[in-house]
Design a protein around this motif. Structure first.
Motif, PDB file in Angstrom:
ATOM      1  N   UNK A   1       0.872  -0.786  -0.257  1.00  0.00           N
ATOM      2  CA  UNK A   1      -0.142   0.104  -0.143  1.00  0.00           C
ATOM      3  C   UNK A   1       0.829   1.346  -0.232  1.00  0.00           C
ATOM      4  N   UNK A   2       2.463   1.441   0.006  1.00  0.00           N
ATOM      5  CA  UNK A   2       3.210   2.015  -0.633  1.00  0.00           C
ATOM      6  C   UNK A   2       2.855   2.612  -2.015  1.00  0.00           C
ATOM      7  N   UNK A   3       1.848   3.362  -1.963  1.00  0.00           N
ATOM      8  CA  UNK A   3       2.287   4.105  -3.782  1.00  0.00           C
ATOM      9  C   UNK A   3       0.889   3.723  -4.317  1.00  0.00           C
ATOM     10  N   UNK A   4       0.850   4.598  -5.703  1.00  0.00           N
ATOM     11  CA  UNK A   4      -0.369   4.156  -6.096  1.00  0.00           C
ATOM     12  C   UNK A   4      -0.312   2.406  -6.020  1.00  0.00           C
ATOM     13  N   UNK A   5      -1.594   1.901  -6.371  1.00  0.00           N
ATOM     14  CA  UNK A   5      -1.978   0.963  -7.061  1.00  0.00           C
ATOM     15  C   UNK A   5      -1.169   0.548  -8.616  1.00  0.00           C
ATOM     16  N   UNK A   6      -2.562  -0.841  -9.447  1.00  0.00           N
ATOM     17  CA  UNK A   6      -2.188  -0.474 -10.822  1.00  0.00           C
ATOM     18  C   UNK A   6      -3.216  -0.990 -10.931  1.00  0.00           C
ATOM     19  N   UNK A   7      -3.086  -0.675 -12.479  1.00  0.00           N
ATOM     20  CA  UNK A   7      -4.349  -0.478 -13.489  1.00  0.00           C
ATOM     21  C   UNK A   7      -4.290  -1.785 -14.197  1.00  0.00           C
ATOM     22  N   UNK A   8      -5.296  -2.247 -14.680  1.00  0.00           N
ATOM     23  CA  UNK A   8      -5.044  -3.094 -15.863  1.00  0.00           C
ATOM     24  C   UNK A   8      -6.398  -3.175 -16.476  1.00  0.00           C
ATOM     25  N   UNK A   9      -7.169  -2.958 -18.147  1.00  0.00           N
ATOM     26  CA  UNK A   9      -8.421  -3.264 -18.447  1.00  0.00           C
ATOM     27  C   UNK A   9      -8.275  -4.563 -18.276  1.00  0.00           C
ATOM     28  N   UNK A  10      -9.788  -5.336 -18.530  1.00  0.00           N
ATOM     29  CA  UNK A  10      -9.881  -6.557 -18.950  1.00  0.00           C
ATOM     30  C   UNK A  10      -9.512  -7.128 -20.573  1.00  0.00           C
ATOM     31  N   UNK A  11      -9.522  -5.777 -21.091  1.00  0.00           N
ATOM     32  CA  UNK A  11      -8.823  -6.784 -22.705  1.00  0.00           C
ATOM     33  C   UNK A  11      -7.370  -7.056 -22.235  1.00  0.00           C
ATOM     34  N   UNK A  12      -7.034  -6.208 -21.649  1.00  0.00           N
ATOM     35  CA  UNK A  12      -5.090  -6.376 -21.239  1.00  0.00           C
ATOM     36  C   UNK A  12      -5.137  -7.294 -20.634  1.00  0.00           C
ATOM     37  N   UNK A  13      -5.868  -7.105 -19.366  1.00  0.00           N
ATOM     38  CA  UNK A  13      -5.691  -9.072 -18.433  1.00  0.00           C
ATOM     39  C   UNK A  13      -5.672 -10.016 -19.173  1.00  0.00           C
ATOM     40  N   UNK A  14      -6.960 -10.194 -19.877  1.00  0.00           N
ATOM     41  CA  UNK A  14      -6.993 -11.178 -21.524  1.00  0.00           C
ATOM     42  C   UNK A  14      -5.511 -11.870 -21.918  1.00  0.00           C
ATOM     43  N   UNK A  15      -5.663 -10.743 -22.795  1.00  0.00           N
ATOM     44  CA  UNK A  15      -4.703 -10.937 -22.915  1.00  0.00           C
ATOM     45  C   UNK A  15      -2.941 -11.393 -22.303  1.00  0.00           C
ATOM     46  N   UNK A  16      -2.625 -10.674 -21.273  1.00  0.00           N
ATOM     47  CA  UNK A  16      -1.893 -10.719 -20.286  1.00  0.00           C
ATOM     48  C   UNK A  16      -1.835 -12.259 -19.837  1.00  0.00           C
ATOM     49  N   UNK A  17      -3.207 -13.124 -19.145  1.00  0.00           N
ATOM     50  CA  UNK A  17      -3.800 -14.406 -18.997  1.00  0.00           C
ATOM     51  C   UNK A  17      -3.401 -14.855 -19.696  1.00  0.00           C
ATOM     52  N   UNK A  18      -3.473 -14.694 -21.184  1.00  0.00           N
ATOM     53  CA  UNK A  18      -3.168 -16.003 -22.476  1.00  0.00           C
ATOM     54  C   UNK A  18      -1.302 -16.112 -22.407  1.00  0.00           C
TER      55      UNK A  18
END
Length: 435
Positions: A276-293
């Protein structure tokens, strides 16, 4: 006993003085001349040292016969002991036995299986590990309330029995409600909070929620507690900013007040602080699916994430990560349509790192009457049950957003628990209704 009754957590000002402790004997060892009684009173733990030369022979003999979990009143002098968990020990001058068990305590020092411990949950709660977890849970709830009140949110209690479905019909517990047909145990207080937000601006509810999915994962309970803020004129970005601020505040409060509890649970406090030291990450659903694949998942585009997908995804980040803008078809009917893509909605899931997955689900709500009505119809929901909800769009509709944080999931992450069932006093799963 004439000495004042003091709780173990309040002993510090009484160093050198005689006090009375009321509690239970959770362990005991003896030599020929000394009894070491480990006593807990719900606020802490202390070693009460009874020397044969300091008490009567009858009292020393009575102490020898104490069983584990005997309830007692112990009078003694408070002595500093830096080796002790409380920083003090008690030099016993008197002892009163309130109730001494006649059978052996079923939870011994040996290893027990999880089913045995859950069957004896009413006793397992007395253990030091469970006290650490429940103390942290208490702090998480208190911190949520304090944070929201400081932000101008009003507590508005929502009903547990409802005629309106909030999160989809598949996960409902239903019952016959007199002559009025079916009623449901609440999956969320959100729909009612939207009405309250139109009256008071910033509101929240906190209470039990119920999901009837037959899930066996380490992240699911059929009954859990959720805190749900709802804010008028908050849009998608405002909503996520509030979530991040609240989660950061909660974790910092736990670290400040419960570091010893976390260390007892063998939690990596440095890793938790960095999360919790610093901003949280953000990722779109579209990019998250690509990363998971790319990482080897076989998830097709358009599906919601399963537990394994969330685990894989959160292991790529050291801080919590927002997954934003899911496909409309996998989310609830009330979420606001994305302004640029009709197939998406303005929502987020906040996933905790280290494989813990979703702790918060939130969204901007659909404030357009026609779009909301269309969504209700497309989900095959009964329009009559939502007539009051549609009134919120007929009379002064406004942008608004909110989210729900599952207390147990947050506690499991903060404590580093392997299973969510330890994060609630009385876990309810598809296989457990007792004790």
């Amino acid at each position: 006993m004439s000495a004042p009754w003091i709780r173990i957590c309040d002993l510090a000002p009484y160093e050198g003085k005689t006090v009375t402790i009321k509690g239970w004997v959770y362990n005991k060892r003896s030599s020929g001349k000394i009894h070491f009684l480990q006593v807990r009173d719900g606020s802490g733990f202390i070693q009460a040292v009874m020397e044969r030369s300091s008490v009567s022979e009858d009292l020393f003999s009575a102490a020898k016969g104490l069983w584990i979990e005997a309830s007692v009143e112990v009078e003694g002098t408070v002595r500093r002991d830096d080796r002790a968990p409380s920083g003090y020990e008690l030099g016993v001058t008197d002892l009163k036995i309130i109730s001494n068990p006649t059978v052996e305590y079923p939870i011994s020092k040996k290893e027990h299986g999880i089913d045995f411990l859950l069957d004896h949950r009413h006793l397992w709660l007395r253990s030091r590990r469970q006290r650490c977890i429940m103390s942290i849970r208490d702090r998480v709830i208190l911190s949520c309330r304090n944070f929201l009140h400081r932000k101008g949110f009003m507590l508005v209690d929502s009903p547990i029995l409802t005629g309106s479905i909030g999160e989809g019909a598949d996960g409902l517990f239903e019952l016959d409600y007199f002559d009025m047909g079916k009623a449901y145990l609440a999956q969320t207080g959100q729909l009612y909070l939207e009405a309250a937000a139109a009256a008071y601006g910033r509101v929240y509810c906190f209470g039990p929620t119920f999901r009837a999915e037959k899930s066996k994962t380490r992240r699911h309970l059929t009954e859990f507690w959720m805190i749900e803020p709802e804010a008028a004129f908050f849009e998608h970005q405002d909503n996520m900013a509030l979530q991040e601020e609240m989660v950061s505040f909660i974790v910092k409060e736990v670290l400040e007040h419960h570091e010893k509890d976390l260390l007892f649970l063998e939690r990596d406090v440095d890793q938790l602080a960095k999360a919790v030291d610093g901003p949280f990450h953000h990722i779109t659903y579209d990019d998250a699916v690509k990363l998971l694949q790319k990482l080897g998942s076989d998830i097709p585009y358009g599906d919601d994430f399963g537990g394994d997908d969330e685990t894989m995804l959160t292991q790529q980040f050291q801080r919590p990560v927002f997954v934003e803008c899911y496909p409309k078809k996998v989310k609830a009917f009330y979420m606001k349509q994305h302004p640029e893509r009709e197939d998406l909605v303005l929502c987020d899931d906040l996933l905790a790192p280290e494989g813990y997955g979703e702790i918060i689900g939130g969204s901007q709500r659909e404030d357009d009457l026609e779009l909301l009505l269309s969504s209700i119809r497309s989900h095959s929901l009964p329009e009559d049950s939502y007539s009051w909800y549609l009134d919120l769009r007929r009379y002064g509709s406004f942008p608004h957003s909110g989210f729900g944080m599952g207390i147990e999931r947050a506690v499991a992450w903060i404590c580093g628990l392997k299973h969510i069932r330890e994060a609630i006093p009385w876990p309810r799963t598809i296989y457990r209704l007792n004790p």
